[in-house]
Design a protein around this motif. Structure first.
Motif, PDB file in Angstrom:
ATOM      1  N   GLY A   1      46.424 100.223  79.483  1.00  0.00           N
ATOM      2  CA  GLY A   1      45.683  99.594  78.411  1.00  0.00           C
ATOM      3  C   GLY A   1      46.573  99.092  77.287  1.00  0.00           C
ATOM      4  O   GLY A   1      46.164  98.271  76.485  1.00  0.00           O
TER       5      GLY A   1
ATOM      6  N   PHE B   1      41.702 101.210  87.180  1.00  0.00           N
ATOM      7  CA  PHE B   1      42.381 101.394  85.892  1.00  0.00           C
ATOM      8  C   PHE B   1      42.981 102.787  85.816  1.00  0.00           C
ATOM      9  O   PHE B   1      44.142 102.976  85.477  1.00  0.00           O
ATOM     10  CB  PHE B   1      41.388 101.172  84.734  1.00  0.00           C
TER      11      PHE B   1
ATOM     12  N   ASN C   1      36.334 100.681  79.553  1.00  0.00           N
ATOM     13  CA  ASN C   1      37.592 101.041  80.210  1.00  0.00           C
ATOM     14  C   ASN C   1      37.958 102.512  80.024  1.00  0.00           C
ATOM     15  O   ASN C   1      39.126 102.855  80.012  1.00  0.00           O
ATOM     16  CB  ASN C   1      38.724 100.148  79.697  1.00  0.00           C
TER      17      ASN C   1
ATOM     18  N   TYR D   1      44.679  97.610  83.598  1.00  0.00           N
ATOM     19  CA  TYR D   1      43.660  97.467  82.559  1.00  0.00           C
ATOM     20  C   TYR D   1      42.917  96.157  82.799  1.00  0.00           C
ATOM     21  O   TYR D   1      43.529  95.114  83.018  1.00  0.00           O
ATOM     22  CB  TYR D   1      44.323  97.460  81.181  1.00  0.00           C
TER      23      TYR D   1
END
Length: 187
Positions: free
Chosen positions: A126, A150, A163, A156
């Protein structure tokens, strides 16, 4: 006049039978041809075989290709999403298996759409360059699949509404566990 040193005529090379061109299934080829006609060199047909068409798209084009697959080819849901770690290429491939409930001619067909993201050696999921656009706004069914990719690979998905981690603890501080360089630590 016979001699042991006489030369024998060289053996004629055996001709190989002409390779028969591989006949691609017409229906599947028509699907791949439509994608290539629309996107040209932005996509690459990876394979065409009975009930399967594989399309590789560039990271910046995968969202547009997925939208065309839904709107132009009548595929309506993603059945699975998986990741493949290629540390030697410094990339992670994300593979979408797309099917259709609404179009009976596509009932047995699977379109395999894949793209690759840059792979960071020291990932910060991320917060690094390992990113791809989410297909969540096109196929609702990717919601949990992209979250899993993820979490397990560190890819990401920009534009994904959630997320957060799905399987691992929120405070997970190790490498994503499905990367090839992840090592289980002793206790």
């Amino acid at each position: 006049m016979s001699s042991d040193t006489e030369t024998k005529p060289a053996a004629k090379p055996v001709a190989k039978p002409a390779a028969k061109p591989v006949e691609l299934p017409a229906f599947e080829k028509s699907i791949s041809d439509k994608v290539v006609e629309k996107f040209g060199d932005k996509v690459e047909v990876e394979f065409v075989k009975e009930n399967r068409v594989g399309i590789k798209a560039k990271r910046e084009d995968v969202h547009d290709v997925a939208e065309f697959v839904r709107d132009g080819l009548n595929y309506d849901h993603v059945e699975s999403v998986s990741g493949v770690d290629y540390p030697q290429d410094k990339e992670i491939e994300v593979v979408y298996h797309i099917g259709s409930y609404s179009d009976s001619s596509l009932a047995k067909q699977i379109l395999v759409l894949s793209t690759r993201a840059q792979r960071e050696e020291n990932p910060l999921p991320g917060k690094d360059a390992t990113k791809l656009p989410s297909l969540r706004d096109i196929f609702y069914s990717v919601e949990f699949h992209e979250r899993e990719v993820f979490e397990m690979f560190g890819v990401y998905f920009t534009g994904h509404p959630d997320n957060r981690r799905l399987l691992l603890p929120e405070d997970w501080a190790d490498l994503p566990p499905l990367r090839k360089d992840f090592a289980i630590k002793g206790r």
